[in-house]
Motif scaffolding. Sequence first.
Motif, mmCIF file in Angstrom:
data_model
loop_
_atom_site.group_PDB
_atom_site.id
_atom_site.type_symbol
_atom_site.label_atom_id
_atom_site.label_comp_id
_atom_site.label_asym_id
_atom_site.label_seq_id
_atom_site.Cartn_x
_atom_site.Cartn_y
_atom_site.Cartn_z
ATOM 1 N N LEU A 214 31.770 47.863 24.583
ATOM 2 C CA LEU A 214 31.569 48.133 25.899
ATOM 3 C C LEU A 214 32.411 49.038 26.640
ATOM 4 O O LEU A 214 31.936 49.929 27.387
ATOM 5 N N GLU A 215 33.533 49.242 26.357
ATOM 6 C CA GLU A 215 34.342 50.234 26.637
ATOM 7 C C GLU A 215 34.185 51.513 26.238
ATOM 8 O O GLU A 215 33.978 52.677 27.116
ATOM 9 N N GLU A 216 33.569 51.773 25.039
ATOM 10 C CA GLU A 216 33.198 53.113 24.544
ATOM 11 C C GLU A 216 31.899 53.423 25.444
ATOM 12 O O GLU A 216 31.684 54.585 25.813
ATOM 13 N N ALA A 217 30.962 52.435 25.643
ATOM 14 C CA ALA A 217 29.881 52.768 26.487
ATOM 15 C C ALA A 217 30.020 53.096 27.940
ATOM 16 O O ALA A 217 29.575 54.025 28.486
ATOM 17 N N LEU A 218 31.000 52.428 28.373
ATOM 18 C CA LEU A 218 31.563 52.961 29.702
ATOM 19 C C LEU A 218 32.302 54.081 30.033
ATOM 20 O O LEU A 218 31.755 54.895 31.080
ATOM 21 N N LYS A 237 35.237 38.369 31.140
ATOM 22 C CA LYS A 237 35.831 39.597 30.599
ATOM 23 C C LYS A 237 35.106 40.916 30.751
ATOM 24 O O LYS A 237 35.335 41.862 31.452
ATOM 25 N N ALA A 238 34.055 40.803 30.263
ATOM 26 C CA ALA A 238 33.073 42.198 30.496
ATOM 27 C C ALA A 238 32.597 42.519 31.817
ATOM 28 O O ALA A 238 32.567 43.797 32.334
ATOM 29 N N VAL A 239 32.307 41.644 32.694
ATOM 30 C CA VAL A 239 31.856 41.993 34.012
ATOM 31 C C VAL A 239 33.220 42.322 34.753
ATOM 32 O O VAL A 239 33.046 43.259 35.510
ATOM 33 N N ALA A 240 34.475 42.097 34.442
ATOM 34 C CA ALA A 240 35.282 42.678 35.193
ATOM 35 C C ALA A 240 35.703 43.879 34.476
ATOM 36 O O ALA A 240 36.241 44.712 35.261
ATOM 37 N N MET A 241 35.631 44.612 33.404
ATOM 38 C CA MET A 241 35.566 45.521 33.014
ATOM 39 C C MET A 241 34.611 46.749 33.566
ATOM 40 O O MET A 241 35.106 47.727 33.585
ATOM 41 N N GLY A 244 32.378 48.472 39.402
ATOM 42 C CA GLY A 244 32.471 49.904 39.808
ATOM 43 C C GLY A 244 32.216 50.723 38.910
ATOM 44 O O GLY A 244 31.869 52.138 39.072
ATOM 45 N N ARG A 245 31.862 50.604 37.531
ATOM 46 C CA ARG A 245 31.437 51.344 36.657
ATOM 47 C C ARG A 245 29.710 51.273 36.123
ATOM 48 O O ARG A 245 29.240 52.372 35.546
ATOM 49 N N ALA A 246 29.377 50.404 36.013
ATOM 50 C CA ALA A 246 27.897 49.867 35.486
ATOM 51 C C ALA A 246 27.739 48.680 36.071
ATOM 52 O O ALA A 246 28.523 47.548 36.332
ATOM 53 N N GLN A 247 26.237 48.245 36.053
ATOM 54 C CA GLN A 247 25.639 46.941 36.541
ATOM 55 C C GLN A 247 25.758 46.206 34.917
ATOM 56 O O GLN A 247 25.747 46.810 33.829
ATOM 57 N N THR A 248 25.692 44.910 34.954
ATOM 58 C CA THR A 248 25.647 44.079 33.773
ATOM 59 C C THR A 248 24.765 43.229 33.767
ATOM 60 O O THR A 248 23.888 42.759 34.673
ATOM 61 N N GLU A 249 24.308 43.270 32.478
ATOM 62 C CA GLU A 249 23.137 42.185 32.148
ATOM 63 C C GLU A 249 23.107 41.391 30.994
ATOM 64 O O GLU A 249 23.786 41.779 29.859
#
Length: 292
Positions: A214-218, A237-241, A244-249
């Motif tokens: 996830l961090e690499e993708a962001l 945890k993923a949603v918190a990361m 402001g950077r990307a939407q989550t699914e």
Amino acid sequence: MSPSRLSVTEPALANLVIKPWVEAALVEDLGRRGDVTSQATIPADKQAKLDIRARQSGVICGMDLARLAFELVDDEIEFCATITDGDWVDAGSILAQVSGNARNLLTAERTALNFLTHLSGIATATRQIVDSVAEFPAQITCTRKTIPGLRVLQKYAVRCGGGRNHRLGLDDAILIKDNHIAISGDITTAIAQAKALAGHLIPIEVEVDNLEQLEEALDAGVNLVLLDNMSPSMLTKAVAMCQGRAQTEASGGITPESVVAVAKTGVDFIAMGYLTHSTTALDIGLDFSSDV
């Protein structure tokens, strides 16, 4: 939670769009000799009136396909609908009355009901799930796990139930999945190549199954991340990361039993193949009303 009885207003599919499906279904059913049972048992000039009736409560979808099935068999059949797609109905409700030549009514019956029961089952299941997560921001979406040839209709049924559509096909958006990443080498490379092709009108989503990916993708920059088969705690945890950077699914084996726990994590979207590949048809029948 009981399903909402509020209607969902979804623009109907045009006759030009749905006609090929209905024609193909009728041709399949009529075979080489037509409806030999009705020909053998019912006088050619017999007229009748029948009710299309819901035997279960639910959300109705497929009324125009049902109407067209009767019209294509006999354009003199009268189809009088009492509800529209997206309406909630109680068990026992009459959805439409059809009247005309009795043989032709019975010839079209199964095709009309096949569309109605299948699509209404999807719409009803979607409404139930949408209602179950209504207090959370997550929106319910379908996937490409559809019956081949019926995708447009199944996704229409999801919308009638209050859900949203994910990609209609491979050309709608770029969704970089695990095999794309494995073959291209890594997430960063795959995203860079996608950006080079996409232009400014095609969104890019990447599938990840752990926080390192996830961090690499962001860092590489994407519009949306698909959080695949993550536990609720990892999703949180993923949603918190992603703020402001990307939407989550969230995606991966999500069922009516697990969807609330997923919604609580704060994801923007929840993709559920269940809506189109595992729902049960709604029980709808065609009952004799009277001679005409």
